[in-house]
Enzyme design. Structure first.
Site, PDB file in Angstrom:
ATOM      1  N   GLY A  10      46.878  43.266 -20.400  1.00 47.05           N
ATOM      2  CA  GLY A  10      46.489  43.590 -21.773  1.00 47.05           C
ATOM      3  C   GLY A  10      47.605  44.102 -22.651  1.00 47.05           C
ATOM      4  O   GLY A  10      47.425  44.218 -23.864  1.00 47.05           O
ATOM      5  N   ALA A  11      48.763  44.416 -22.056  1.00 47.25           N
ATOM      6  CA  ALA A  11      49.916  44.815 -22.865  1.00 47.25           C
ATOM      7  C   ALA A  11      50.856  43.642 -23.084  1.00 47.25           C
ATOM      8  O   ALA A  11      51.950  43.815 -23.622  1.00 47.25           O
ATOM      9  CB  ALA A  11      50.666  45.971 -22.205  1.00 47.25           C
ATOM     10  N   ILE A  14      49.560  37.781 -25.371  1.00 50.53           N
ATOM     11  CA  ILE A  14      48.189  37.390 -25.708  1.00 50.53           C
ATOM     12  C   ILE A  14      47.251  38.580 -25.532  1.00 50.53           C
ATOM     13  O   ILE A  14      46.377  38.832 -26.363  1.00 50.53           O
ATOM     14  CB  ILE A  14      47.737  36.202 -24.837  1.00 50.53           C
ATOM     15  CG1 ILE A  14      48.606  34.970 -25.122  1.00 50.53           C
ATOM     16  CG2 ILE A  14      46.265  35.878 -25.081  1.00 50.53           C
ATOM     17  CD1 ILE A  14      48.355  33.795 -24.190  1.00 50.53           C
ATOM     18  N   ASP A  64      49.754  47.259 -10.916  1.00 52.57           N
ATOM     19  CA  ASP A  64      49.985  45.862 -10.559  1.00 52.57           C
ATOM     20  C   ASP A  64      48.692  45.244 -10.029  1.00 52.57           C
ATOM     21  O   ASP A  64      47.988  45.868  -9.222  1.00 52.57           O
ATOM     22  CB  ASP A  64      51.073  45.809  -9.476  1.00 52.57           C
ATOM     23  CG  ASP A  64      51.679  44.426  -9.310  1.00 52.57           C
ATOM     24  OD1 ASP A  64      50.916  43.449  -9.208  1.00 52.57           O
ATOM     25  OD2 ASP A  64      52.922  44.334  -9.261  1.00 52.57           O
ATOM     26  N   LEU A  84      44.299  38.014 -17.786  1.00 50.58           N
ATOM     27  CA  LEU A  84      45.482  37.434 -18.406  1.00 50.58           C
ATOM     28  C   LEU A  84      46.754  37.712 -17.609  1.00 50.58           C
ATOM     29  O   LEU A  84      47.783  37.065 -17.845  1.00 50.58           O
ATOM     30  CB  LEU A  84      45.663  37.985 -19.827  1.00 50.58           C
ATOM     31  CG  LEU A  84      44.516  37.738 -20.812  1.00 50.58           C
ATOM     32  CD1 LEU A  84      44.736  38.544 -22.087  1.00 50.58           C
ATOM     33  CD2 LEU A  84      44.392  36.269 -21.144  1.00 50.58           C
ATOM     34  N   ALA A  85      46.701  38.672 -16.683  1.00 50.72           N
ATOM     35  CA  ALA A  85      47.897  39.054 -15.933  1.00 50.72           C
ATOM     36  C   ALA A  85      48.408  37.875 -15.113  1.00 50.72           C
ATOM     37  O   ALA A  85      47.667  37.295 -14.318  1.00 50.72           O
ATOM     38  CB  ALA A  85      47.593  40.238 -15.017  1.00 50.72           C
ATOM     39  N   TYR A 192      54.065  27.031 -11.078  1.00 53.22           N
ATOM     40  CA  TYR A 192      53.230  27.791 -12.012  1.00 53.22           C
ATOM     41  C   TYR A 192      51.904  27.075 -12.254  1.00 53.22           C
ATOM     42  O   TYR A 192      50.822  27.678 -12.170  1.00 53.22           O
ATOM     43  CB  TYR A 192      53.960  28.001 -13.336  1.00 53.22           C
ATOM     44  CG  TYR A 192      53.063  28.472 -14.448  1.00 53.22           C
ATOM     45  CD1 TYR A 192      52.508  29.754 -14.429  1.00 53.22           C
ATOM     46  CD2 TYR A 192      52.737  27.642 -15.523  1.00 53.22           C
ATOM     47  CE1 TYR A 192      51.668  30.191 -15.448  1.00 53.22           C
ATOM     48  CE2 TYR A 192      51.904  28.074 -16.544  1.00 53.22           C
ATOM     49  CZ  TYR A 192      51.370  29.347 -16.498  1.00 53.22           C
ATOM     50  OH  TYR A 192      50.533  29.776 -17.507  1.00 53.22           O
ATOM     51  N   LYS A 196      47.916  28.221 -11.425  1.00 52.15           N
ATOM     52  CA  LYS A 196      46.838  28.288 -12.410  1.00 52.15           C
ATOM     53  C   LYS A 196      45.644  27.436 -11.978  1.00 52.15           C
ATOM     54  O   LYS A 196      44.484  27.842 -12.153  1.00 52.15           O
ATOM     55  CB  LYS A 196      47.325  27.841 -13.783  1.00 52.15           C
ATOM     56  CG  LYS A 196      48.448  28.681 -14.374  1.00 52.15           C
ATOM     57  CD  LYS A 196      48.180  30.171 -14.331  1.00 52.15           C
ATOM     58  CE  LYS A 196      47.135  30.625 -15.310  1.00 52.15           C
ATOM     59  NZ  LYS A 196      46.989  32.111 -15.352  1.00 52.15           N
TER      60      LYS A 196
END
Length: 384
Positions: A10-11, A14, A64, A84-85, A192, A196
């Site tokens: 969240g930081a 996005i 983490d 989102l992490a 990557y 996902k």
């Protein structure tokens, strides 16, 4: 009734927009789990633009997603999870394989493990996953001989000889790009992208088994103010900006015609938050993009004009293994299920982005370092 939303990452770029949008609404309270990694936030993350933009808008937990105890604690009393992490660099993923697997795959696994131990005490109603257009690989094309095809990728030998176009795997004819729909074949070209797609499969398997709703978003190229200027592995807008502001030449990969579908971060946040309480989005995979392609050379020329830079734009023919040629999202589903249409044009978004960049510290030293790392691993090819 007010619901607590946990935003992992969240930081981040996005995540920070999602957090601010959630906090502006009265029916949500926001909790953030973020590790404040140096690659995104720098050596003093508490002073970073992104962290400062959200610290007063949420309950913040620095931790983490790979730490099971931290994840378990963060999930207490949560109604929704926006996950989102993630590690996000396509090129970097091809040689930092364990790092990307541990964060992206095991991080999500930790969430499900913690929820499973909660049993009947689990309060999570829905999980939103940020996936990526990269799972499509090269995406959807049309062959003059074979019809709709999903090519596996470009041949290194072709690119070494300056041919960066897409060819049919069956007949070698040159292909025409068409918008990629959500039911298109998935053919990841990078580690990557593989992680996902693994996340998507985990969500589709575990959420129904645990009676949790879900929505999976496949983001196109997200941009806007707050995009990391310190991470050299993601975001051509940031990379180009730091070079243009120093009036340094930009070496544009391939033939400069490779294109991307750019969507503003505020539009992404709007769609993500809207999906929380939109039942029509439950159990769905949804593309989020503009549905329009813009070439890399066009982006560089636009930024150069806005900044008034004297940099030269050099098309080099260099290329990275795993990079796609083009991809444009079919956004019909987002419009039908969420009533979502992007509101910020690329020209307006780039102008706003450039104004923001002018107020930030920039550093392009790590960009060349990142290219050297990829070249050493064989993932970046310089044309002689």
């Amino acid at each position: 009734m007010t619901q607590t939303v946990l935003v992992t990452g969240g930081a981040g770029f996005i995540g920070s927009e999602v957090v601010k949008l959630l906090d502006a609404q009265t029916n949500y309270t926001v909790r953030v789990l973020d590790s404040l990694t140096e690659q995104i936030h720098g050596k003093n993350p508490e002073t970073s633009y992104l962290y400062r933009s959200i610290k007063d808008h949420c309950e913040f937990i620095r931790g983490d997603v790979r730490d099971f105890d931290t994840v378990s604690e963060a999930l207490k009393g949560v109604g929704y999870v926006i996950h989102l992490a993630a590690e996000t660099g396509t090129g970097q993923s091809m040689y930092m394989i364990n790092q990307y697997n541990s964060v992206n795959v095991m991080g999500l696994s930790n969430i499900f493990q913690a929820l499973s131990l909660e049993g009947k005490e689990n309060t999570v109603r829905k999980i939103i996953l940020s996936s990526s257009r990269s799972v499509y690989g090269e995406g959807k094309y049309r062959c003059p001989n074979c019809g709709v095809v999903y090519p596996h990728g470009r041949r290194t030998d072709d690119m070494l000889h300056g041919d960066f176009s897409m060819h049919c795997d069956s007949c070698n004819a040159r292909l025409t790009l068409v918008p990629t729909t959500e039911d298109s074949r998935t053919t990841p070209n990078s580690l990557y992208a593989f992680t996902k797609l693994a996340q998507e499969s985990m969500i589709q398997t575990m959420c129904p088994a645990m009676n949790i709703d879900y929505t999976i978003f496949r983001f196109q190229n997200v941009y806007g103010a707050g995009q990391s200027l310190k991470n050299p592995y993601t975001g051509i807008l940031s990379i180009f900006s730091t070079l243009l502001l120093d009036n340094k030449d930009i070496n544009i990969f391939e033939d400069g015609k490779e294109s991307r579908d750019f969507i503003h971060v505020k539009d992404i946040a709007t769609a993500v938050v809207r999906s929380l309480d939109t039942p029509a989005s439950n159990g769905e995979i949804i593309n989020l993009g503009s549905g329009k392609g813009t070439s890399v050379i066009e982006v560089a020329e636009t930024l150069k004009k806005i900044y008034g830079s004297t940099s030269n734009l050099n098309v080099t023919g260099d290329f990275r293994i795993g990079d796609i040629a083009h991809n444009i999202a079919d956004t019909t589903k987002a419009q039908e299920l969420l009533g979502f249409t992007p509101t910020i044009s690329l020209q307006d978004g780039l102008t706003e982005f450039c104004r923001w960049v002018l107020g930030q510290e920039t550093d392009n030293s790590r960009y060349e370092q990142s290219l050297a790392e990829m070249e050493k691993s064989g993932m970046f090819i310089r044309q002689k």
